[in-house]
Scaffold this motif. Sequence first.
Motif, PDB file in Angstrom:
ATOM      1  N   GLU A 114       0.833  -1.211   0.000  1.00 49.60           N
ATOM      2  CA  GLU A 114       0.000   0.000   0.000  1.00 49.60           C
ATOM      3  C   GLU A 114       0.866   1.259   0.000  1.00 49.60           C
ATOM      4  O   GLU A 114       0.607   2.212  -0.732  1.00 49.60           O
ATOM      5  CB  GLU A 114      -0.901   0.008   1.237  1.00 49.60           C
ATOM      6  CG  GLU A 114      -2.078  -0.950   1.168  1.00 49.60           C
ATOM      7  CD  GLU A 114      -3.155  -0.484   0.191  1.00 49.60           C
ATOM      8  OE1 GLU A 114      -3.440   0.720   0.128  1.00 49.60           O
ATOM      9  OE2 GLU A 114      -3.698  -1.353  -0.531  1.00 49.60           O
TER      10      GLU A 114
ATOM     11  N   ARG B 294       1.230   4.309  -2.820  1.00 51.06           N
ATOM     12  CA  ARG B 294       1.054   5.741  -2.567  1.00 51.06           C
ATOM     13  C   ARG B 294       2.191   6.553  -3.171  1.00 51.06           C
ATOM     14  O   ARG B 294       1.979   7.581  -3.808  1.00 51.06           O
ATOM     15  CB  ARG B 294       0.976   5.994  -1.052  1.00 51.06           C
ATOM     16  CG  ARG B 294      -0.280   5.409  -0.449  1.00 51.06           C
ATOM     17  CD  ARG B 294      -0.284   5.470   1.072  1.00 51.06           C
ATOM     18  NE  ARG B 294      -1.481   4.803   1.584  1.00 51.06           N
ATOM     19  CZ  ARG B 294      -1.871   4.820   2.842  1.00 51.06           C
ATOM     20  NH1 ARG B 294      -1.155   5.469   3.747  1.00 51.06           N
ATOM     21  NH2 ARG B 294      -2.970   4.197   3.208  1.00 51.06           N
TER      22      ARG B 294
ATOM     23  N   ARG C   9      -3.951   5.202  -5.153  1.00 50.10           N
ATOM     24  CA  ARG C   9      -3.644   5.597  -3.780  1.00 50.10           C
ATOM     25  C   ARG C   9      -2.949   6.956  -3.690  1.00 50.10           C
ATOM     26  O   ARG C   9      -2.291   7.254  -2.697  1.00 50.10           O
ATOM     27  CB  ARG C   9      -2.747   4.522  -3.138  1.00 50.10           C
ATOM     28  CG  ARG C   9      -3.435   3.180  -2.946  1.00 50.10           C
ATOM     29  CD  ARG C   9      -4.566   3.248  -1.937  1.00 50.10           C
ATOM     30  NE  ARG C   9      -5.249   1.978  -1.772  1.00 50.10           N
ATOM     31  CZ  ARG C   9      -6.418   1.669  -2.352  1.00 50.10           C
ATOM     32  NH1 ARG C   9      -7.042   2.555  -3.137  1.00 50.10           N
ATOM     33  NH2 ARG C   9      -6.988   0.500  -2.147  1.00 50.10           N
TER      34      ARG C   9
ATOM     35  N   VAL D  80      -1.540   2.309   7.838  1.00 47.76           N
ATOM     36  CA  VAL D  80      -0.428   1.956   6.955  1.00 47.76           C
ATOM     37  C   VAL D  80       0.794   2.795   7.306  1.00 47.76           C
ATOM     38  O   VAL D  80       1.905   2.275   7.467  1.00 47.76           O
ATOM     39  CB  VAL D  80      -0.829   2.159   5.483  1.00 47.76           C
ATOM     40  CG1 VAL D  80       0.386   2.045   4.568  1.00 47.76           C
ATOM     41  CG2 VAL D  80      -1.901   1.151   5.087  1.00 47.76           C
TER      42      VAL D  80
ATOM     43  N   ASP E  66      -6.175   6.066   0.998  1.00 47.41           N
ATOM     44  CA  ASP E  66      -6.788   4.759   1.243  1.00 47.41           C
ATOM     45  C   ASP E  66      -7.848   4.447   0.175  1.00 47.41           C
ATOM     46  O   ASP E  66      -8.552   3.441   0.273  1.00 47.41           O
ATOM     47  CB  ASP E  66      -7.385   4.689   2.651  1.00 47.41           C
ATOM     48  CG  ASP E  66      -8.429   5.765   2.911  1.00 47.41           C
ATOM     49  OD1 ASP E  66      -9.014   6.278   1.938  1.00 47.41           O
ATOM     50  OD2 ASP E  66      -8.661   6.097   4.085  1.00 47.41           O
TER      51      ASP E  66
END
Lengths: 311, 311, 255, 255
Positions: free
Chosen positions: C10, C14, C83, C180, C228
């Motif tokens: 994740e 991003r 993201r 995260v 998210d």
Amino acid sequence: EPEERHFQEKVDADIRIEPRDWMPEGYKKTLIRQIGQHAHSEIVGQLPEGNWITRAPTLERKMILLAKVQDEAGHGLYLYCAAETLGISRDEMTEMLLSGKMKYSSIFNYPTLTWADIGAVGWLVDGAAIMNQVPLQRTSYGPYSRAMIRICKEESFHQRQGYDIMMKMAKGSEAQKRMAQDALNRFWYPSLMMFGPSDANSVHSEQSMAWKIKINTNDELRQKFVDQTVPQAEYLGLTIPDETLKWNEEKGGYDFAEPDWDEFFDVLKGAGPVNNDRLEARRKAWDDGAWVREGLLAHAEKKRASKVAAE
Amino acid sequence: EPEERHFQEKVDADIRIEPRDWMPEGYKKTLIRQIGQHAHSEIVGQLPEGNWITRAPTLERKMILLAKVQDEAGHGLYLYCAAETLGISRDEMTEMLLSGKMKYSSIFNYPTLTWADIGAVGWLVDGAAIMNQVPLQRTSYGPYSRAMIRICKEESFHQRQGYDIMMKMAKGSEAQKRMAQDALNRFWYPSLMMFGPSDANSVHSEQSMAWKIKINTNDELRQKFVDQTVPQAEYLGLTIPDETLKWNEEKGGYDFAEPDWDEFFDVLKGAGPVNNDRLEARRKAWDDGAWVREGLLAHAEKKRASKVAAE
Amino acid sequence: MTQKSDPKFEALLRLGDNALILGHRVSEWCGHAPVLEEDIALANTALDLLGQTSLWLEYAGEVEGKGRSADDIAFLRDAWDFRNVLLVELPNGDFGQTIMRQYLFDVFNRLNLEAMKTSTDTRIAEIAEKAAKEAAYHVERSEGTVIGLGDGTEESHRRIQDALNILWPYAQELFITDEVDEEMAKAGVIPDPKSLQDAWNAEVRGALAEATLEVPEAHFGHRGSGKDGRMHTEHLGHILTQMQWLQRAYPGQEW
Amino acid sequence: MTQKSDPKFEALLRLGDNALILGHRVSEWCGHAPVLEEDIALANTALDLLGQTSLWLEYAGEVEGKGRSADDIAFLRDAWDFRNVLLVELPNGDFGQTIMRQYLFDVFNRLNLEAMKTSTDTRIAEIAEKAAKEAAYHVERSEGTVIGLGDGTEESHRRIQDALNILWPYAQELFITDEVDEEMAKAGVIPDPKSLQDAWNAEVRGALAEATLEVPEAHFGHRGSGKDGRMHTEHLGHILTQMQWLQRAYPGQEW
């Protein structure tokens, strides 16, 4: 006149003419027109390729294309600088482009409709451009010659990248092959037009050749381009859209059909509606950007002034 | 005062108040605010759905969506007309929207990110709107009541279309199902917010109910909406994003989690950055369109003048 | 609501998506900038960002372990799986808006990359080492231009102030911290965005003051975030229709 | 150079694609028109055009005989296979450009449809019967607006004159005649576009005179045409990225 004779002797002896040297008015005028038009072509030429940057199919292709279009802007800069040594400013030339007083290569009034067109532009349009430019490295005007040397180095790289795209497409799926052939169909004749009309109908040619502003005739270069390109197309498995195309043993080159010169002159004069998009894009960039240029200039002035005051 | 008493008696007896009738200033002011806000919501509400017209997946879906957004513009017209009977012009209300003095439903500050959102908007947002609007058909102010009757007829049609999109998605491929669930996840709480804060925290409520400008409490309508929607979600095989959701036998309705009211007030006040896009779009339409409105008006004037001269 | 995936995956998305989407936006200027030198500079920024994209997304694919390449990740996800923060999706607006967005992001990016140079994940540290140099150069350029326009003419001042007013609330999203981020920070992989906020504020507010600009009072109102995937602007979907067109129309081909 | 296909199929694509692409452009106005009544009217025009699209492309699919639906034809061809004129692809520009484009097309469309009412192909005659009524209404509206803006304020006059200058050469493409047209005309299916040119000129020049506008001297310079797919503007491809997005990203699904 002795000055003129001395000038021509230098040209004949392949001695470069530099900005401070004496030169005939006609030489200067022709150079400004030719270098300016070339610079404008680099700038307007960003648009058809820029059109596909946001749609490039992979990250790598996107970066290659972006770098290429960036190079074109750089070439524009070199050339504007070369022209500026002749006493005309970049802004003046830009205004002349936008008002239609100066031209750009009419090849850029043909649109890029598919990704394969990006390949075709690199392969054919850059290919034709190099054919025109390589001899110009030996042109008589120093700044112009040096700009061409830098440009040619990068252009041949661009052409290889274009050919590489065509290769991937031509050896790819049925749809990709069809796309590649379609691109060749649409860009073949416009590429042939890039060398200008047949020498018989070309103005300025003779004097320009004497001045070594022009090195080869249009027909010589066009023939050379066809002879180089046909085997490349064959290697790709693509068909040149010219049923009359045939090897001529006697002349050691291909016979080929002339492009539609009526269309050429129509499009050059701006009758083709596509050039409206190009000039509008450039006008918009110029007009919308005025406040930025003025703002940054004003700030630079302020800084200079306060620096002077502090001294 | 006798006028005020007479007015209230009429309201209590379900006799419609008409534009020429006497009415309290507060009644008029509240109505203008409420009808104007409703009209603005129809207009701003065109934007999140309009966002998908050019991407609708089939010709039929494109036409249905276009017709729906057109209906919303029509609803806006009805409502502006109803408000105009209270002595305020459409242009005045528009200026108030654009300057932020009048609000629109904050649901439209949530973006439509996927095609399933178009389904969710029809199903949930129109569903909640109808829940609000059906009782308003019996509102005390005649022009408002009549506008609501016309609107409700079309809205229920829209809700069915939205549910139909959700059905196709929920019964479709894995990706479509995921898209549908994602849309429900994002639109559930904003839909609950559409009924306004809990009555305990709601200003204006009591007086508005006495005037029959408001018929039910926010909490009543929200409960009704949840009770109606949960079985629909079940039928679709989708999960309401509320782990606390549970049937309450005793009250004969679902228990459910409140939305995040801090976010509600934040977004309502325009702190959420998305409302910038909405107002900018409407401002641009209004400003860019000024010359059109002025041009057509000037032409109508000229025609009228020449007609008068000819008589 | 969405399936939990590896926090490092994740986090890499991003990083990669911010670079990808901003790189896309900046590349839209190609051939349309106010002056030739800016055309070249913007292309340069876009190129650096796309290069960073490749590195981040390639590593994301490896961490995920499903055999996806950087291209697969870039070109075959729909909007909900992106993201990036909303800031980088916004339309270019005028040049002032573009350069202000660039500046607000550049400073964050440089601080973030600088801190990642000491990441416990050596791959991330390596990428950050290279990218931080580029980001430092980007800040230099965009800061200079913001100051020049702010302290230029009346019009350039007004326009760049308008840009700041629009963009400031979006910039606040850069510092939203979630699970995260917390997990990555705890493991010393990527710093907690909140830990960069003071430095960012000090630097940015300093430059904006030099540019004679006023920082607005505004915050990011939504609870969901692009980080998210619970929030995006409607602009993202339109970016994807262009960006992914060929891969979607002709799936599985070589280019 | 491209494979020859049935001239009736080609002719139907031209009809359908003109309606499809213009309908798409007009639908972009939704929610953004200068006044609410125009928003509604533009949506109405777009709806009619999309309805005509369905009828033409459905029949095109039947004539082709490969089992393609109207949706397949609309959503699964790439730019080169589109057969619309360039005029309808152009960006909306300001409202003046949109309404001038609409007017120039509407008059052509009405004349064409009127003539097709007596087509030897009864299916075409039926579609034309219905569509001609819509087109007549479109002309009424767009003509009135062009006249109103031309003979309105100084600014509205200038803007609509600018629009005419840009669009006039594109409009000339409507009357290019090729083998497909000739064959269709000979068979009494669809009139030769050239046969409509005098009536179009008389009507349009009349209205433009009433609008106090000056008709520019300009022609369509390219030899290739959108009608045979040898020419398009770069705008078409961008329209397709949007229009076909979902069908491309999620192929073969029900919607």
